[in-house]
Design a protein around this motif. Structure first.
Motif, PDB file in Angstrom:
ATOM      1  N   MET A  40       0.831  -1.204   0.000  1.00  0.00           N
ATOM      2  CA  MET A  40       0.000   0.000   0.000  1.00  0.00           C
ATOM      3  C   MET A  40       0.872   1.265   0.000  1.00  0.00           C
ATOM      4  N   LYS A  41       1.954   1.273   0.783  1.00  0.00           N
ATOM      5  CA  LYS A  41       2.834   2.440   0.831  1.00  0.00           C
ATOM      6  C   LYS A  41       3.521   2.666  -0.507  1.00  0.00           C
ATOM      7  N   GLU A  42       3.969   1.581  -1.134  1.00  0.00           N
ATOM      8  CA  GLU A  42       4.626   1.717  -2.435  1.00  0.00           C
ATOM      9  C   GLU A  42       3.679   2.261  -3.485  1.00  0.00           C
ATOM     10  N   ALA A  43       2.396   1.961  -3.341  1.00  0.00           N
ATOM     11  CA  ALA A  43       1.402   2.446  -4.294  1.00  0.00           C
ATOM     12  C   ALA A  43       0.867   3.825  -3.917  1.00  0.00           C
ATOM     13  N   GLY A  44       1.353   4.380  -2.802  1.00  0.00           N
ATOM     14  CA  GLY A  44       0.901   5.682  -2.370  1.00  0.00           C
ATOM     15  C   GLY A  44      -0.508   5.692  -1.811  1.00  0.00           C
ATOM     16  N   LEU A  45      -0.972   4.535  -1.345  1.00  0.00           N
ATOM     17  CA  LEU A  45      -2.352   4.411  -0.856  1.00  0.00           C
ATOM     18  C   LEU A  45      -2.443   4.336   0.654  1.00  0.00           C
ATOM     19  N   TRP A  46      -1.290   4.365   1.320  1.00  0.00           N
ATOM     20  CA  TRP A  46      -1.304   4.217   2.785  1.00  0.00           C
ATOM     21  C   TRP A  46      -1.249   5.579   3.456  1.00  0.00           C
ATOM     22  N   GLU A  47      -2.142   5.802   4.414  1.00  0.00           N
ATOM     23  CA  GLU A  47      -2.138   7.038   5.190  1.00  0.00           C
ATOM     24  C   GLU A  47      -2.028   6.695   6.668  1.00  0.00           C
ATOM     25  N   GLU A  48      -1.015   7.288   7.301  1.00  0.00           N
ATOM     26  CA  GLU A  48      -0.863   7.066   8.734  1.00  0.00           C
ATOM     27  C   GLU A  48      -2.020   7.750   9.473  1.00  0.00           C
ATOM     28  N   PRO A  49      -2.609   7.072  10.442  1.00  0.00           N
ATOM     29  CA  PRO A  49      -3.722   7.698  11.171  1.00  0.00           C
ATOM     30  C   PRO A  49      -3.251   8.920  11.952  1.00  0.00           C
ATOM     31  N   ALA A  50      -4.022   9.992  11.867  1.00  0.00           N
ATOM     32  CA  ALA A  50      -3.688  11.229  12.579  1.00  0.00           C
ATOM     33  C   ALA A  50      -4.467  11.301  13.891  1.00  0.00           C
ATOM     34  N   GLU A  51      -3.793  11.872  14.906  1.00  0.00           N
ATOM     35  CA  GLU A  51      -4.425  11.947  16.217  1.00  0.00           C
ATOM     36  C   GLU A  51      -5.642  12.865  16.217  1.00  0.00           C
ATOM     37  N   ASP A  52      -5.638  13.880  15.328  1.00  0.00           N
ATOM     38  CA  ASP A  52      -6.736  14.849  15.328  1.00  0.00           C
ATOM     39  C   ASP A  52      -7.751  14.572  14.233  1.00  0.00           C
ATOM     40  N   ASP A  53      -7.801  13.306  13.734  1.00  0.00           N
ATOM     41  CA  ASP A  53      -8.808  12.962  12.726  1.00  0.00           C
ATOM     42  C   ASP A  53     -10.197  13.176  13.308  1.00  0.00           C
ATOM     43  N   PRO A  54     -11.094  13.792  12.544  1.00  0.00           N
ATOM     44  CA  PRO A  54     -12.462  13.991  13.056  1.00  0.00           C
ATOM     45  C   PRO A  54     -13.165  12.649  13.208  1.00  0.00           C
ATOM     46  N   PRO A  55     -14.130  12.551  14.105  1.00  0.00           N
ATOM     47  CA  PRO A  55     -14.860  11.286  14.266  1.00  0.00           C
ATOM     48  C   PRO A  55     -15.600  10.915  12.991  1.00  0.00           C
ATOM     49  N   VAL A  56     -15.719   9.628  12.751  1.00  0.00           N
ATOM     50  CA  VAL A  56     -16.398   9.150  11.556  1.00  0.00           C
ATOM     51  C   VAL A  56     -17.892   9.404  11.697  1.00  0.00           C
ATOM     52  N   GLU A  57     -18.481   9.980  10.668  1.00  0.00           N
ATOM     53  CA  GLU A  57     -19.916  10.252  10.664  1.00  0.00           C
ATOM     54  C   GLU A  57     -20.664   8.999  10.227  1.00  0.00           C
ATOM     55  N   LEU A  58     -21.573   8.519  11.069  1.00  0.00           N
ATOM     56  CA  LEU A  58     -22.324   7.312  10.753  1.00  0.00           C
ATOM     57  C   LEU A  58     -23.424   7.603   9.744  1.00  0.00           C
ATOM     58  N   THR A  59     -23.662   6.659   8.857  1.00  0.00           N
ATOM     59  CA  THR A  59     -24.757   6.784   7.907  1.00  0.00           C
ATOM     60  C   THR A  59     -26.081   6.465   8.612  1.00  0.00           C
ATOM     61  N   LEU A 119     -28.783   0.255  12.369  1.00  0.00           N
ATOM     62  CA  LEU A 119     -28.233  -1.025  12.778  1.00  0.00           C
ATOM     63  C   LEU A 119     -27.881  -1.014  14.271  1.00  0.00           C
ATOM     64  N   ILE A 120     -27.267   0.077  14.731  1.00  0.00           N
ATOM     65  CA  ILE A 120     -26.897   0.180  16.147  1.00  0.00           C
ATOM     66  C   ILE A 120     -28.144   0.200  17.014  1.00  0.00           C
ATOM     67  N   THR A 121     -29.178   0.931  16.578  1.00  0.00           N
ATOM     68  CA  THR A 121     -30.426   0.992  17.346  1.00  0.00           C
ATOM     69  C   THR A 121     -31.056  -0.385  17.481  1.00  0.00           C
ATOM     70  N   LEU A 122     -31.085  -1.144  16.387  1.00  0.00           N
ATOM     71  CA  LEU A 122     -31.673  -2.483  16.422  1.00  0.00           C
ATOM     72  C   LEU A 122     -30.857  -3.436  17.284  1.00  0.00           C
ATOM     73  N   MET A 123     -29.544  -3.296  17.254  1.00  0.00           N
ATOM     74  CA  MET A 123     -28.696  -4.140  18.089  1.00  0.00           C
ATOM     75  C   MET A 123     -28.932  -3.847  19.564  1.00  0.00           C
ATOM     76  N   GLU A 124     -29.058  -2.569  19.915  1.00  0.00           N
ATOM     77  CA  GLU A 124     -29.322  -2.213  21.307  1.00  0.00           C
ATOM     78  C   GLU A 124     -30.695  -2.726  21.736  1.00  0.00           C
ATOM     79  N   ARG A 125     -31.671  -2.633  20.854  1.00  0.00           N
ATOM     80  CA  ARG A 125     -33.006  -3.120  21.177  1.00  0.00           C
ATOM     81  C   ARG A 125     -33.000  -4.631  21.406  1.00  0.00           C
ATOM     82  N   ASP A 126     -32.250  -5.346  20.564  1.00  0.00           N
ATOM     83  CA  ASP A 126     -32.189  -6.802  20.725  1.00  0.00           C
ATOM     84  C   ASP A 126     -31.431  -7.181  21.985  1.00  0.00           C
ATOM     85  N   ARG A 127     -30.411  -6.403  22.332  1.00  0.00           N
ATOM     86  CA  ARG A 127     -29.668  -6.667  23.565  1.00  0.00           C
ATOM     87  C   ARG A 127     -30.593  -6.508  24.776  1.00  0.00           C
TER      88      ARG A 127
END
Length: 390
Positions: free
Chosen positions: A325-344, A350-358
């Motif tokens: 991946m690095k040789e192909a230029g596709l690798w990115e080191e994770p940054a400490e200040d990356d914004p949180p991932v926005e859930l679709t 899916l999370i709501t249904l999992m919590e309900r089933d739990r």
């Protein structure tokens, strides 16, 4: 008389022995009946892979649960060596184990010797029995420890880790006959690619013996008069039921746009399946069955069969993959200040249904404990709900 006379090697030996005890005798009787009721053997899906260790007493011990690719088993073996190094009180042993880890991080090896013990990635195939009414369901003698606690089968151990692959171990008549049948089984040439067919033909000669692993269980669906696999295999019948009810309660509502009526129908079907602990359930014109899955490992002069060249193995070892991946230029080191991932919206659903089933499972467990505390509930082994019709 074969070319070996009475001196056939262990990997070609089928030692049939009387099965001791009433439970073993009952299981043997069931297996013989299954040959009559479900006479056709059919391959099921892709092979499974385990990492194993050669035993000093003969045979190979399975050290893992099954993986879907050879690389997943290699990754598991690397984790095994990391734990070995961490638990070792000897610097020499820890160094040898970490050297094995380093090799597995870079090279896709299927066998290695570490501390004078051989380790091997082993391939197994899965089969089902078919009869006039479809695939064979679980047998009454098949262990089903999660039967009375639906939804909790994931906490139960698999029977495969610790199993010894040893063709010289004595079996009942039915298992010996099945091993013989599977030793001669080769998939039809038109059903697979030419490379897969060639490898299967070659395996009959390089690894002509067979050993059966503990049976597993899956879900099949009848569609247009034919049965097709619907889930992967699980260690117990309840594991297969839980896979289907999870799909009904969580996966389908989250990933598909169901009407309220359809969503309620699937939830009610899951409740019926939980309550009845049967082998089949129907919902909205669809018919599902828990099926029994035979697992077999081929054996040759040097032990169990490793992965074949044609086996699906798309992943590289971790460090080799990172380098590519690095040789192909596709690798990115994770940054400490990356914004949180926005859930679709789908992921949030899916999370709501999992919590309900739990919450549902937690309430069910508390009600069960209350019944037992008050002296109610089912007696051990009692099944008060009939199987849903298929």
């Amino acid at each position: 008389m074969n070319e070996y006379g009475e001196g056939a090697p262990a990997y070609l030996t089928f030692r049939v022995m009387p099965q001791q005890g009433p439970i073993a005798a009952f299981a043997e009787e069931e297996a013989l009946r299954a040959r009559e009721r479900y006479p056709e053997l059919m391959g099921m899906g892709l092979p499974t892979f385990y990492f194993t260790r050669e035993s000093e007493r003969g045979g190979w011990e399975i050290l893992s649960e099954g993986g879907t690719t050879p690389q997943s088993a290699r990754d598991g073996l690397g984790t095994h060596f990391r734990r070995m190094a961490a638990d070792s009180d000897s610097g020499k042993r820890a160094k040898a184990a970490m050297a094995a880890v380093d090799k597995l991080e870079w090279v896709a090896v299927n066998e290695m010797t570490v501390l004078h013990r051989r380790y091997r990635i082993v391939r197994s195939e899965q089969f089902i029995r078919m009869g006039p009414d479809g695939p064979e369901p679980p047998r009454p003698s098949d262990p089903d420890p999660g039967r009375r606690t639906p939804g909790e089968s994931h906490a139960l151990p698999s029977r495969t880790p610790g199993f010894m692959i040893d063709p010289y171990t004595g079996t009942g008549l039915s298992e010996g006959l099945l091993r013989y049948d599977l030793a001669n089984f080769v998939v039809a040439p038109g059903a697979v690619t030419e490379e897969v067919f060639r490898d299967a033909q070659r395996a009959r000669h390089t690894h002509p013996g067979t050993v059966l692993l503990p049976a597993e269980f899956a879900i099949a669906e009848r569609e247009a008069g034919r049965w097709r696999s619907y889930t992967g295999s699980c260690p117990t019948p309840q594991g297969a039921r839980d896979a289907l009810t999870t799909h009904f309660r969580i996966v389908k509502p989250a990933l598909q746009e169901l009407t309220e009526t359809a969503e309620r129908a699937y939830a009610e079907a899951a409740d019926r399946f939980d309550e009845g602990c049967g082998t089949g359930v129907s919902v909205l014109g669809r018919h599902f069955r828990v099926i029994r899955v035979e697992q077999v490992v081929r054996i040759g002069p040097d032990g169990p069969e490793p992965p074949r060249p044609s086996d699906h193995d798309p992943e590289l070892p971790a460090s080799a993959h990172m380098k590519k991946m690095k040789e192909a230029g596709l690798w990115e080191e994770p940054a400490e200040d990356d914004p949180p991932v926005e859930l679709t919206p789908q992921q949030r659903r899916l999370i709501t249904l999992m919590e309900r089933d739990r919450s549902r499972r937690r309430a069910r467990a508390e009600a069960r404990e209350t019944r037992l505390r008050e002296g109610g509930g089912h007696r051990p082994g009692e099944d008060r709900s009939p199987e849903a019709p298929e």
